[in-house]
Design an enzyme around this catalytic site. Structure first.
Site, PDB file in Angstrom:
ATOM      1  N   GLU A   1     -32.716  86.213 -43.747  1.00 46.33           N
ATOM      2  CA  GLU A   1     -33.358  86.216 -42.431  1.00 46.33           C
ATOM      3  C   GLU A   1     -34.002  87.577 -42.228  1.00 46.33           C
ATOM      4  OE1 GLU A   1     -30.161  83.408 -40.035  1.00 46.33           O
ATOM      5  OE2 GLU A   1     -30.780  85.322 -39.166  1.00 46.33           O
TER       6      GLU A   1
ATOM      7  N   ASP B   1     -29.828  90.778 -28.456  1.00 39.62           N
ATOM      8  CA  ASP B   1     -29.225  91.599 -29.499  1.00 39.62           C
ATOM      9  C   ASP B   1     -28.393  92.737 -28.948  1.00 39.62           C
ATOM     10  OD1 ASP B   1     -30.025  90.601 -32.160  1.00 39.62           O
ATOM     11  OD2 ASP B   1     -32.029  90.746 -31.289  1.00 39.62           O
TER      12      ASP B   1
ATOM     13  N   TYR C   1     -27.990  76.839 -36.722  1.00 40.05           N
ATOM     14  CA  TYR C   1     -27.354  78.155 -36.610  1.00 40.05           C
ATOM     15  C   TYR C   1     -26.381  78.089 -35.452  1.00 40.05           C
ATOM     16  CZ  TYR C   1     -27.287  83.350 -36.337  1.00 40.05           C
ATOM     17  OH  TYR C   1     -26.937  84.673 -36.315  1.00 40.05           O
TER      18      TYR C   1
END
Ligand SMILES: Cc1ncc(COP(=O)(O)O)c(C=O)c1O
Lengths: 403, 264
Positions: free
Chosen positions: B43, B54, B169
């Site tokens: 990735e 994040d 995911y």
């Protein structure tokens, strides 16, 4: 409120879109939670007890209705249209921000949330949030860019006095957009017990809608007040636009009144060819903070820093409903520079004995530009969104005065 | 699913899915190190000024990359060069909606196809808003990889899976990258729940830092995603990080590949 079939007041659609703008561009983790928020908001909207408590607090705690003041000396000085000021500066905590905070903390209570978080730039929304959190006895954390913490010390201290924890955000550019990122990050991890009080008509749906609804008290009152004072609707509304909450609050109840021209003022900072915060004049549509809207960005879609002398307008985006109103042409958006706002800040103070917030001074500056071009039979309402006590250090600095 | 994904997940063991931010450190060398160390899927993070989902490590990597002047064109150049050097390793671009859509979803999808990108993960386009990017990618033959989270309930899961490709995911913590780690029992339950709903391989990530954690996840999942731990190594060693990246990759890959046999 009656909703005509061709009304401009029916937005957003059920997916939170105003035309191509708005929506829910959030990580999957947040998605179920904002759907839940929406369900609770829909229930609150139809609950008379919710409205009654909101109205009670606005009246007895915030001090509403705020006056509509005929600025006679300013009007005479400019020699054109009559200028009325909607006095949001007289609200408790000194700005319109508290209207929205009252509404959202009632929602938080309804949802059984026990902790409050918010982002703030200048600290006005942070102070308003800390205030309602104190009133409801809920612990409160305010995220504020480290750069803003340093330059807005009085508001940081106010928030602390009110019992809030102020987190200095060190990420990114360390200003309002980063504070919002950090608040969203915290919310994702703590959503089981935490309510996020967003301070403007931005963020993912339903925030732009619910913040607008809570702020619409400004326009509803102004409409009744101008009808009483003048026996008719105004010819024009003018309000400053950061994220756009005070502006949409004033504008929304008038959107379907065709004869009323509506003008939103973006912060042009040093000028549109220098550093500024005018997302509509100098930006392009993009996606940030959960919605699609006009943003200041480079050709790769990286968000660029905004600049305005007024910390409350210093944001690289704008609420999605404004982007839509801009594109359909219902609202005209005009830029006003730091220098113009600074001059109007002083002028209003001298002529009317009202020290406006620097944000509000942007709208005053636009009124100064426009009023003389209109006949003295015309009527303009300007949103005096806040008081300027918070800005005296910035203004002194800009004028080269040592305090 | 592209052939490269199919091959990567058909191996008799779980896949190591390794994330690094494009343009942070010597990206080409680090990508080679990941492959050499045994990563099965790569990735590549597209840097963004406002990486809302994040944690501190990847935020800092984004800013380091942008401070060096990394552009979207640079990212695609990194991807295309990787594809030339590594014809078989699946490559995923991961990032945020604005850089991906600013020139139009069609433009982005075509660039992905041209650069040999197999899949795209867009953090902030949930299924509700996926009217453009997902369809454009599918037309270009690139998989849109969707995220499921602990908050994705049974009512939403079908929407999340609709149009999903490559692998699913599973973001194992309700939070941001790099901080907390999920309890293994919650991961076991979630993977079982997701497997009942889709035939896509399930990769689990967020907060995975050690070979032990990775091995435990690899017992139940088809892939284990590790990101911040690589980013920390790159932050520490800068342009000379590749040997360290490779060594760490090998410990993770050994743990994951040895964890169990998965029926292909
Ligand atoms: C007095 C005042 N006016 C205007 C604004 C701009 O926000 P909005 O555009 O959401 O009204 C702020 C923000 O802090 C403010 O404090």
């Amino acid at each position: 409120m009656t909703q005509l079939p061709n009304s401009l007041r029916t937005g957003p659609d059920e997916r939170g879109h105003f035309g191509q703008f708005g929506g829910r561009y959030v990580a999957e983790t947040l998605m179920p939670l904002i759907l839940d928020l929406e369900r609770h908001y829909r229930a609150a909207q139809t609950d008379p007890a919710f409205k009654a408590e909101f109205d009670y607090l606005l009246k007895h705690y915030v001090g509403r209705p705020s006056p509509l003041w005929f600025a006679e000396r300013l009007t005479e000085h400019l020699g054109g249209a009559k200028i009325y000021l909607k006095r949001e500066d007289l609200n408790h905590t000194g700005a319109h921000k508290i209207n929205n905070c009252i509404g959202q903390i009632l929602l938080a209570k309804r949802m059984g949330k026990t902790k409050i978080i918010a982002e703030t730039g200048a600290g006005q929304h942070g102070v308003a949030t800390a205030t309602v959190a104190a009133l409801f006895g809920l612990p409160c954390t305010i995220f504020m860019g480290a750069v803003d913490v340093a330059r807005q010390q009085p508001n940081v201290f106010r928030m602390k006095l009110l019992g809030a924890e102020v987190v200095a955000v060190e990420s990114g550019a360390k200003t309002l957009k980063d504070a919002m990122n950090e608040a969203l990050r915290h919310w994702v991890a703590n959503v089981h017990d935490t309510f996020y009080i967003i301070g403007t008509v931005a963020g993912p749906h339903p925030y732009p809608e619910l913040v607008r609804d809570f702020q619409s008290v400004i326009g509803e009152e102004a409409k009744a007040q101008i009808l009483e004072a003048e026996g008719r609707l105004p010819d024009m509304l003018i309000a400053p636009v950061g994220g756009g909450s005070n502006a949409i609050g004033l504008f929304h109840p008038f959107l379907d009144d065709e004869g009323v021209k509506i003008v939103g003022i973006e912060a042009a900072g040093e000028g549109l060819d220098g550093k500024h915060a005018a997302s509509l004049a100098g930006g392009r549509p993009g996606i940030l903070h959960g919605n699609k809207t006009y943003l200041l960005q480079d050709e790769d879609g990286q968000i660029t820093e905004a600049h305005s002398i007024s910390a409350g307008l210093d944001y690289p985006g704008i609420g999605p409903e404004h982007s839509w109103l801009h594109e359909i042409g219902r609202v005209r958006y005009e830029p006003v520079t730091d220098a113009e706002a600074l001059a109007s800040f002083q002028k209003l103070t001298k002529l009317e004995g009202i020290i406006p917030a620097l944000e509000s001074a942007h709208a005053i500056a636009a009124a100064e530009r426009i009023a003389p071009t209109l006949g003295n039979d015309k009527v303009i309402i300007v949103n005096c969104s806040g008081r300027g006590d918070k800005d005296i250090f910035t203004v002194a600095d800009a004028l080269g005065v040592a305090l | 699913m592209t052939n490269r994904f199919a091959a990567a997940f058909a191996k008799p063991h779980a896949a190591l899915v390794a994330f690094i931010t494009g343009g942070d450190g010597d990206t080409a060398a680090n990508l080679d190190a990941l492959v050499a160390g045994g990563a099965d899927v790569i990735e590549l993070g597209m840097p963004f000024t406002d990486p809302m989902a994040d944690g501190p490590a990847i935020q800092a990597a984004n800013l380091r990359s942008l401070a060096k002047g990394t552009t979207t064109a640079d990212l695609f150049a990194i991807a295309a060069a990787f594809r030339n050097r590594h014809p078989d390793t699946p490559l995923v671009l991961m990032g945020y909606a604005n850089p991906m859509t600013i020139r139009g979803a069609d433009w982005f999808a075509a660039e992905c196809a041209k650069a040999g990108v197999d899949g795209v993960i867009c953090v902030d386009i949930p299924s509700e808003e996926d009217g453009e990017l997902g369809p454009a990618l599918r037309v270009a033959g690139v998989d849109l990889i969707r995220l499921a989270t602990p908050t994705t309930d049974a009512a939403r899961l079908p929407d999340v899976l609709n149009g999903a490709g490559g692998f699913l995911y599973y973001v194992s913590v309700a939070g941001i990258t790099g901080l907390q780690q999920a309890a293994q029992t919650s991961i076991d339950e979630a993977v079982a729940r997701l497997k009942a709903a889709t035939d896509l391989p399930i990769a689990v990530g967020f907060g995975v830092r050690t070979p032990e954690q990775a091995a435990a996840i690899a017992k139940v999942a088809d892939g284990v995603v590790v990101g911040s731990a690589f980013i920390d190594i790159i932050a520490q060693h800068g342009d000379a990080a590749a040997p360290y990246v490779e060594a760490f990759t090998r410990t993770l890959a050994d743990a994951i590949h040895g964890a169990k046999e998965i029926a292909a």
